[in-house]
Design a protein around this motif. Structure first.
Motif, PDB file in Angstrom:
ATOM      1  N   PRO A 269      51.425  14.406 -71.327  1.00  0.00           N
ATOM      2  CA  PRO A 269      52.366  14.901 -72.330  1.00  0.00           C
ATOM      3  C   PRO A 269      53.661  15.442 -71.766  1.00  0.00           C
ATOM      4  CG  PRO A 269      50.580  16.463 -71.989  1.00  0.00           C
ATOM      5  CD  PRO A 269      50.226  15.237 -71.215  1.00  0.00           C
ATOM      6  N   ASN A 270      53.712  15.717 -70.457  1.00  0.00           N
ATOM      7  CA  ASN A 270      54.928  16.260 -69.866  1.00  0.00           C
ATOM      8  C   ASN A 270      55.097  15.735 -68.453  1.00  0.00           C
ATOM      9  OD1 ASN A 270      53.253  18.018 -68.114  1.00  0.00           O
ATOM     10  ND2 ASN A 270      52.867  19.138 -70.022  1.00  0.00           N
ATOM     11  N   ALA A 271      56.258  16.048 -67.861  1.00  0.00           N
ATOM     12  CA  ALA A 271      56.588  15.537 -66.525  1.00  0.00           C
ATOM     13  C   ALA A 271      55.642  16.072 -65.465  1.00  0.00           C
ATOM     14  CB  ALA A 271      58.031  15.901 -66.188  1.00  0.00           C
ATOM     15  N   LYS A 272      55.214  17.314 -65.615  1.00  0.00           N
ATOM     16  CA  LYS A 272      54.304  17.896 -64.629  1.00  0.00           C
ATOM     17  C   LYS A 272      52.974  17.155 -64.601  1.00  0.00           C
ATOM     18  CE  LYS A 272      52.047  22.237 -63.328  1.00  0.00           C
ATOM     19  NZ  LYS A 272      51.855  23.677 -63.677  1.00  0.00           N
ATOM     20  N   THR A 273      52.450  16.868 -65.780  1.00  0.00           N
ATOM     21  CA  THR A 273      51.190  16.126 -65.854  1.00  0.00           C
ATOM     22  C   THR A 273      51.351  14.715 -65.311  1.00  0.00           C
ATOM     23  OG1 THR A 273      50.610  17.391 -67.833  1.00  0.00           O
ATOM     24  CG2 THR A 273      49.326  15.404 -67.385  1.00  0.00           C
ATOM     25  N   LEU A 274      52.482  14.074 -65.628  1.00  0.00           N
ATOM     26  CA  LEU A 274      52.731  12.720 -65.132  1.00  0.00           C
ATOM     27  C   LEU A 274      52.791  12.708 -63.610  1.00  0.00           C
ATOM     28  CD1 LEU A 274      53.405   9.766 -65.710  1.00  0.00           C
ATOM     29  CD2 LEU A 274      55.821  10.427 -65.860  1.00  0.00           C
ATOM     30  N   LEU A 275      53.453  13.707 -63.018  1.00  0.00           N
ATOM     31  CA  LEU A 275      53.518  13.797 -61.557  1.00  0.00           C
ATOM     32  C   LEU A 275      52.134  14.019 -60.976  1.00  0.00           C
ATOM     33  CD1 LEU A 275      55.313  13.937 -59.009  1.00  0.00           C
ATOM     34  CD2 LEU A 275      55.481  16.405 -59.383  1.00  0.00           C
ATOM     35  N   GLN A 276      51.345  14.826 -61.660  1.00  0.00           N
ATOM     36  CA  GLN A 276      49.987  15.096 -61.203  1.00  0.00           C
ATOM     37  C   GLN A 276      49.152  13.814 -61.176  1.00  0.00           C
ATOM     38  OE1 GLN A 276      48.381  17.865 -60.162  1.00  0.00           O
ATOM     39  NE2 GLN A 276      46.337  16.939 -60.117  1.00  0.00           N
ATOM     40  N   VAL A 277      49.312  13.002 -62.212  1.00  0.00           N
ATOM     41  CA  VAL A 277      48.503  11.791 -62.335  1.00  0.00           C
ATOM     42  C   VAL A 277      48.985  10.693 -61.395  1.00  0.00           C
ATOM     43  CG1 VAL A 277      47.875   9.919 -63.910  1.00  0.00           C
ATOM     44  CG2 VAL A 277      47.801  12.284 -64.694  1.00  0.00           C
ATOM     45  N   THR A 278      50.323  10.494 -61.316  1.00  0.00           N
ATOM     46  CA  THR A 278      50.853   9.349 -60.577  1.00  0.00           C
ATOM     47  C   THR A 278      51.025   9.591 -59.088  1.00  0.00           C
ATOM     48  OG1 THR A 278      53.124  10.035 -61.088  1.00  0.00           O
ATOM     49  CG2 THR A 278      52.071   8.493 -62.601  1.00  0.00           C
ATOM     50  N   LEU A 279      51.100  10.828 -58.654  1.00  0.00           N
ATOM     51  CA  LEU A 279      51.323  11.095 -57.238  1.00  0.00           C
ATOM     52  C   LEU A 279      50.210  11.938 -56.629  1.00  0.00           C
ATOM     53  CD1 LEU A 279      53.083  10.874 -54.731  1.00  0.00           C
ATOM     54  CD2 LEU A 279      54.365  12.890 -55.523  1.00  0.00           C
ATOM     55  N   VAL A 280      49.908  13.049 -57.260  1.00  0.00           N
ATOM     56  CA  VAL A 280      48.940  13.980 -56.678  1.00  0.00           C
ATOM     57  C   VAL A 280      47.539  13.391 -56.679  1.00  0.00           C
ATOM     58  CG1 VAL A 280      47.912  16.273 -56.867  1.00  0.00           C
ATOM     59  CG2 VAL A 280      50.357  15.949 -57.344  1.00  0.00           C
ATOM     60  N   ARG A 281      47.148  12.750 -57.801  1.00  0.00           N
ATOM     61  CA  ARG A 281      45.783  12.232 -57.888  1.00  0.00           C
ATOM     62  C   ARG A 281      45.459  11.218 -56.793  1.00  0.00           C
ATOM     63  NH1 ARG A 281      44.285   8.820 -63.035  1.00  0.00           N
ATOM     64  NH2 ARG A 281      44.206  10.826 -64.139  1.00  0.00           N
ATOM     65  N   PRO A 282      46.275  10.169 -56.572  1.00  0.00           N
ATOM     66  CA  PRO A 282      45.921   9.206 -55.511  1.00  0.00           C
ATOM     67  C   PRO A 282      45.848   9.841 -54.128  1.00  0.00           C
ATOM     68  CG  PRO A 282      47.593   8.305 -56.965  1.00  0.00           C
ATOM     69  CD  PRO A 282      47.468   9.749 -57.313  1.00  0.00           C
ATOM     70  N   LEU A 283      46.798  10.750 -53.820  1.00  0.00           N
ATOM     71  CA  LEU A 283      46.766  11.395 -52.513  1.00  0.00           C
ATOM     72  C   LEU A 283      45.556  12.313 -52.374  1.00  0.00           C
ATOM     73  CD1 LEU A 283      50.565  12.219 -52.036  1.00  0.00           C
ATOM     74  CD2 LEU A 283      49.243  10.374 -50.982  1.00  0.00           C
ATOM     75  N   ARG A 284      45.225  12.990 -53.462  1.00  0.00           N
ATOM     76  CA  ARG A 284      44.052  13.871 -53.422  1.00  0.00           C
ATOM     77  C   ARG A 284      42.779  13.057 -53.208  1.00  0.00           C
ATOM     78  NH1 ARG A 284      40.662  15.884 -57.448  1.00  0.00           N
ATOM     79  NH2 ARG A 284      41.981  15.030 -59.099  1.00  0.00           N
ATOM     80  N   LEU A 285      42.692  11.916 -53.870  1.00  0.00           N
ATOM     81  CA  LEU A 285      41.522  11.059 -53.673  1.00  0.00           C
ATOM     82  C   LEU A 285      41.434  10.575 -52.234  1.00  0.00           C
ATOM     83  CD1 LEU A 285      41.456   8.836 -56.898  1.00  0.00           C
ATOM     84  CD2 LEU A 285      40.061  10.828 -56.376  1.00  0.00           C
ATOM     85  N   LEU A 286      42.578  10.209 -51.660  1.00  0.00           N
ATOM     86  CA  LEU A 286      42.593   9.673 -50.299  1.00  0.00           C
ATOM     87  C   LEU A 286      42.126  10.703 -49.278  1.00  0.00           C
ATOM     88  CD1 LEU A 286      43.296   7.471 -48.238  1.00  0.00           C
ATOM     89  CD2 LEU A 286      45.666   8.272 -48.306  1.00  0.00           C
ATOM     90  N   PHE A 287      42.502  11.958 -49.485  1.00  0.00           N
ATOM     91  CA  PHE A 287      42.224  12.973 -48.464  1.00  0.00           C
ATOM     92  C   PHE A 287      41.063  13.898 -48.800  1.00  0.00           C
ATOM     93  CE2 PHE A 287      46.780  11.998 -47.798  1.00  0.00           C
ATOM     94  CZ  PHE A 287      46.714  11.586 -46.473  1.00  0.00           C
ATOM     95  N   THR A 288      40.473  13.764 -49.999  1.00  0.00           N
ATOM     96  CA  THR A 288      39.357  14.648 -50.355  1.00  0.00           C
ATOM     97  C   THR A 288      38.096  13.902 -50.749  1.00  0.00           C
ATOM     98  OG1 THR A 288      40.054  14.817 -52.682  1.00  0.00           O
ATOM     99  CG2 THR A 288      40.955  16.442 -51.130  1.00  0.00           C
ATOM    100  N   GLU A 289      38.213  12.663 -51.215  1.00  0.00           N
ATOM    101  CA  GLU A 289      37.035  11.916 -51.643  1.00  0.00           C
ATOM    102  C   GLU A 289      36.445  11.133 -50.466  1.00  0.00           C
ATOM    103  OE1 GLU A 289      35.509  11.286 -55.078  1.00  0.00           O
ATOM    104  OE2 GLU A 289      36.266  13.336 -54.930  1.00  0.00           O
ATOM    105  N   PRO A 290      35.195  11.424 -50.068  1.00  0.00           N
ATOM    106  CA  PRO A 290      34.606  10.734 -48.911  1.00  0.00           C
ATOM    107  C   PRO A 290      34.586   9.218 -49.052  1.00  0.00           C
ATOM    108  CG  PRO A 290      33.274  12.615 -49.559  1.00  0.00           C
ATOM    109  CD  PRO A 290      34.306  12.436 -50.625  1.00  0.00           C
ATOM    110  N   ILE A 291      34.308   8.733 -50.273  1.00  0.00           N
ATOM    111  CA  ILE A 291      34.237   7.286 -50.477  1.00  0.00           C
ATOM    112  C   ILE A 291      35.587   6.636 -50.196  1.00  0.00           C
ATOM    113  CG2 ILE A 291      33.781   5.449 -52.155  1.00  0.00           C
ATOM    114  CD1 ILE A 291      31.954   7.361 -53.613  1.00  0.00           C
ATOM    115  N   VAL A 292      36.643   7.202 -50.780  1.00  0.00           N
ATOM    116  CA  VAL A 292      37.981   6.639 -50.600  1.00  0.00           C
ATOM    117  C   VAL A 292      38.406   6.711 -49.144  1.00  0.00           C
ATOM    118  CG1 VAL A 292      40.395   6.775 -51.309  1.00  0.00           C
ATOM    119  CG2 VAL A 292      38.591   7.242 -52.966  1.00  0.00           C
ATOM    120  N   MET A 293      38.113   7.814 -48.495  1.00  0.00           N
ATOM    121  CA  MET A 293      38.492   7.962 -47.079  1.00  0.00           C
ATOM    122  C   MET A 293      37.818   6.906 -46.214  1.00  0.00           C
ATOM    123  SD  MET A 293      38.822  12.052 -46.266  1.00  0.00           S
ATOM    124  CE  MET A 293      37.239  12.536 -46.955  1.00  0.00           C
TER     125      MET A 293
END
Length: 532
Positions: A269-293
């Motif tokens: 609904p807002n720019a902050k959420t969009l940034l969270q979904v499009t940038l933060v989420r993939p990076l967080r998955l890469l560095f915190t999710e064992p499967i993705v790593m």
């Protein structure tokens, strides 16, 4: 066999609409009837969901609609992948055009492309989960077409660098988002074949690209994408959560007196959420999710091995006295090796069918048999049928190519060519099994998981690629390939880790659990024997 492929596009019968509402119904009953007339349902928490037999859900589309969407996006993947690796061969021509070294030329035409692909891989997949797939396919096709024309037509090195970077960014859309679209339309059993088809098409394109050793390939690319752009306009959106929101929005307009809720975690609904979904989420998955790593690490090493070994092909076969154009045909056995995975998919299909028939739960690890064969095939070659890398026979893929080529020996060129079939098989199986494992583990958020994979894979290859030729020249063809074979041999333990610990790793992955919960709100199939 015809029946097998026909079942991939099978569609369930449409659900019978609810009976007409009555003026004597309560407000809650009127709401339920209004939702049911749209072939939707209310869950126990009061949120609107898909009905299992709703024909508008991508899993329930008609065969022709699924086939059209699949054919268009796979063709887009083929063209962009071929154009991506064609940069390496075109670098020799660009070297003389711009009076630069070959290593720098490879960096300008290929490394910048891969860097762009890594950047685009972070933003576009999660963006497609919020705003849909179709708009990205349209924009990528049009943009890639335009920038390919500029790459070929403008005699300026800065322009070439910029356009190759931009086409690399846009290439992330078919390279990653296609797998998300496949997850939208096909269930776990069908994805055995669809992900395999996607992997084969992409990898064969990677092998075909270097055969075109002229910058005219960029004109050819622009023509093909210009035609494909028209077909992309006729694509159907396949993101289930977005389609559900559209249906509910229409219902809200017709019944403004009712409060209709949906559980849509993709909303921004807002720019902050969009940034969270499009940038933060993939990076967080890469560095915190064992499967993705784990998958990102193995995928990046496998891709780097292929790019570096591919650089050696022209050098090795030119040592047989072949011209550069003839030597580029050495990519053909790699492409043939990719097709050999068809037989592994037959085994996977039979295994999954037997487990379903016996009422057993299907796990993502059940589709890793090809990975168990591919890991030793890349380095060791022919393996036993058991999915245990310890039992592999000591014949070789990269090892044969390392020491059965000049200058170490002058055996017939067919010997190293045959070893490349194993390399191609291993390459395709690694891509298929790893991406398929992510798709089954993260379901509707598979594209976000792929973002970390493509970032690691593209950045690793971009850094290593300019140094591949100097390594082969300085160390010698045989020793340089032996280094790659040794790395590939060390990877033979990877399938054992997944078979032994894969389920345990998934159980401690927080986002994998969240993906399963969200998937259950958007699924349409009552496949109780399938776990994601």
């Amino acid at each position: 066999m015809t029946r097998l492929f026909a079942n991939l596009f099978a569609v369930k019968p449409a659900h019978e609409m609810a009976p007409r509402s009555s003026s004597n119904l309560s407000s809650d009953e009127k709401l339920a009837h209004a939702i049911q007339r749209k072939c939707l349902v209310l869950n126990l928490d009061g949120y609107t969901q898909w009905h299992p037999q709703n024909p508008d859900h991508p899993r329930n589309w008609t065969s022709s609609r699924k086939a059209y969407n699949t054919a268009v996006i796979l063709l887009l993947e083929f063209i962009t992948s071929a154009a991506g690796t064609a940069g390496t061969s075109a670098a020799a021509e660009a070297q003389s055009d711009y009076n630069i070294g070959l290593g720098f030329s490879i960096f300008c035409l290929t490394s910048t492309y891969l860097i762009g692909q890594g950047i685009g891989g972070i933003f576009f997949p999660p963006y497609s989960e919020v705003f849909g797939r179709k708009i990205l396919y349209i924009l990528s096709t049009l943009g890639y077409c335009t920038f390919s024309i500029l790459t070929a037509a403008v005699p300026s090195l800065p322009v070439v660098i910029i356009t190759r970077l931009l086409t690399g960014i846009l290439s992330a859309i078919p390279t990653i988002v296609v797998a998300g679209s496949i997850e939208d339309m096909f269930n776990m059993k069908a994805r055995v074949w669809m992900i395999f088809t996607w992997a084969v098409i992409g990898n064969i394109a990677v092998c075909i690209g270097p055969i075109f050793s002229t910058r005219w390939v960029f004109y050819i690319t622009s023509i093909g994408l210009g035609i494909l752009f028209v077909f992309c306009l006729l694509l159907h959106e396949s993101r289930p959560s977005l389609l559900l929101e559209r249906k509910v929005a229409t219902l809200r307009k017709t019944r403004p007196d009712m409060v209709i809720k949906t559980l849509n975690p993709d909303s921004a609904p807002n720019a902050k959420t969009l940034l969270q979904v499009t940038l933060v989420r993939p990076l967080r998955l890469l560095f915190t999710e064992p499967i993705v790593m784990m998958v990102a690490f193995m995928g990046s090493v496998t891709c780097a091995l292929f790019y570096v070994s591919a650089e050696s092909l022209l050098l090795v076969f030119e040592a047989y006295g072949w011209s550069p154009q003839t030597a580029s045909l050495s990519f053909i056995p790699i492409a043939l090796g990719c097709l050999c995975g068809f037989f592994t998919r037959l085994y996977d299909h039979r295994k999954l069918a037997n487990r379903t028939k016996d009422g057993k739960t299907l796990e993502p690890e059940d589709k890793l048999f090809g990975f168990a064969i591919a890991a030793p095939s890349l380095a060791i070659g022919k393996t036993s049928p058991s999915p245990t890398p310890r039992k592999a026979n000591k014949r070789s893929g990269l090892w044969v190519f390392a020491w059965m080529t000049p200058p170490a020996t002058n055996v017939h060129w067919i010997v190293p060519m045959l070893s490349l079939v194993l390399v191609g098989y291993a390459l395709n199986e690694n891509v298929y099994t790893l991406t398929g494992y992510l798709a089954d583990s993260y379901t509707i958020y598979a594209a976000s998981g792929f973002a970390g994979l493509i970032l690691a894979r593209a950045s690793t290859s971009a850094v290593i690629l300019p140094f591949a030729r100097p390594m082969y020249v300085n160390l010698g063809y045989n020793r340089a390939t032996s280094i790659l074979a040794a790395i590939a041999t060390a990877f033979c333990v990877a399938p054992f880790v997944f078979f032994r610990y894969g389920k345990r790793i998934r159980e401690v992955s927080k986002f994998a659990k969240y993906s399963l919960t969200t998937y259950q709100y958007n699924q349409v199939e009552n496949d109780l024997n399938v776990t994601k």
